[in-house]
Design a protein around this motif. Sequence first.
Motif, short mmCIF file in Angstrom:
data_model
loop_
_atom_site.label_atom_id
_atom_site.label_comp_id
_atom_site.label_asym_id
_atom_site.label_seq_id
_atom_site.Cartn_x
_atom_site.Cartn_y
_atom_site.Cartn_z
N ARG A 104 0.62 -1.90 -0.42
CA ARG A 104 0.17 0.39 -0.40
C ARG A 104 0.98 1.37 -0.11
N SER A 105 1.66 1.00 0.80
CA SER A 105 2.92 2.60 1.06
C SER A 105 3.16 2.49 -0.41
N TYR A 134 3.10 5.38 -2.65
CA TYR A 134 3.99 6.56 -3.04
C TYR A 134 4.06 6.86 -4.51
N TRP A 135 4.32 5.14 -5.43
CA TRP A 135 4.17 5.91 -7.09
C TRP A 135 2.93 6.05 -7.54
N GLU A 170 1.46 8.76 -5.82
CA GLU A 170 1.88 10.33 -5.89
C GLU A 170 2.27 10.97 -6.95
N GLU A 171 3.27 9.88 -6.94
CA GLU A 171 5.27 10.10 -7.71
C GLU A 171 3.70 10.20 -9.55
N MET A 172 2.99 9.59 -9.69
CA MET A 172 2.99 9.54 -10.89
C MET A 172 2.03 10.64 -11.18
N GLU A 173 1.10 11.14 -10.52
CA GLU A 173 0.57 12.18 -10.44
C GLU A 173 1.76 13.15 -10.48
N SER A 174 2.77 13.52 -9.80
CA SER A 174 3.31 14.62 -9.86
C SER A 174 3.99 14.56 -11.16
#
Length: 127
Positions: A98-99, A103-104, A106-110
């Motif tokens: 889940r972490s 993380y990924w 949020e990373e992909m969204e940014s």
Amino acid sequence: MKDCLVRTTVDVIEGKWKPIILFALKGGPRRFGELRREVPEAAQKVLTEQLREMEADGILARKIRTGKTPEVLYSLTSYGKTLMPILRAMAEWGRRHRSVVLYWGEEMESMKCSVDETDEEGAAEGE
């Protein structure tokens, strides 16, 4: 792969709800209705089938209490309790996964925002 020991384990705990049921029973005996509340997504028929399969495999015990209001209790057998380290490892892996996904995600969204901004800048320059 017929002799694969992982397959042997999976054969016993496979089923969409079996690991969840087993994890619910780690806290002690549960009535059928309590298990239904623990796994509300499982259809009653499927829950019953999976409980019966685990009983047949010696993983859990089914006890009928008689009295004014008879009730059926399900509990892990001592053999069933030997699966707890596996389920704890699965839970820990799930927590970590889940972490990673968060993380990924949020990373992909940014990255998406960066790509969108670049596209807009490129479009503005090309005008």
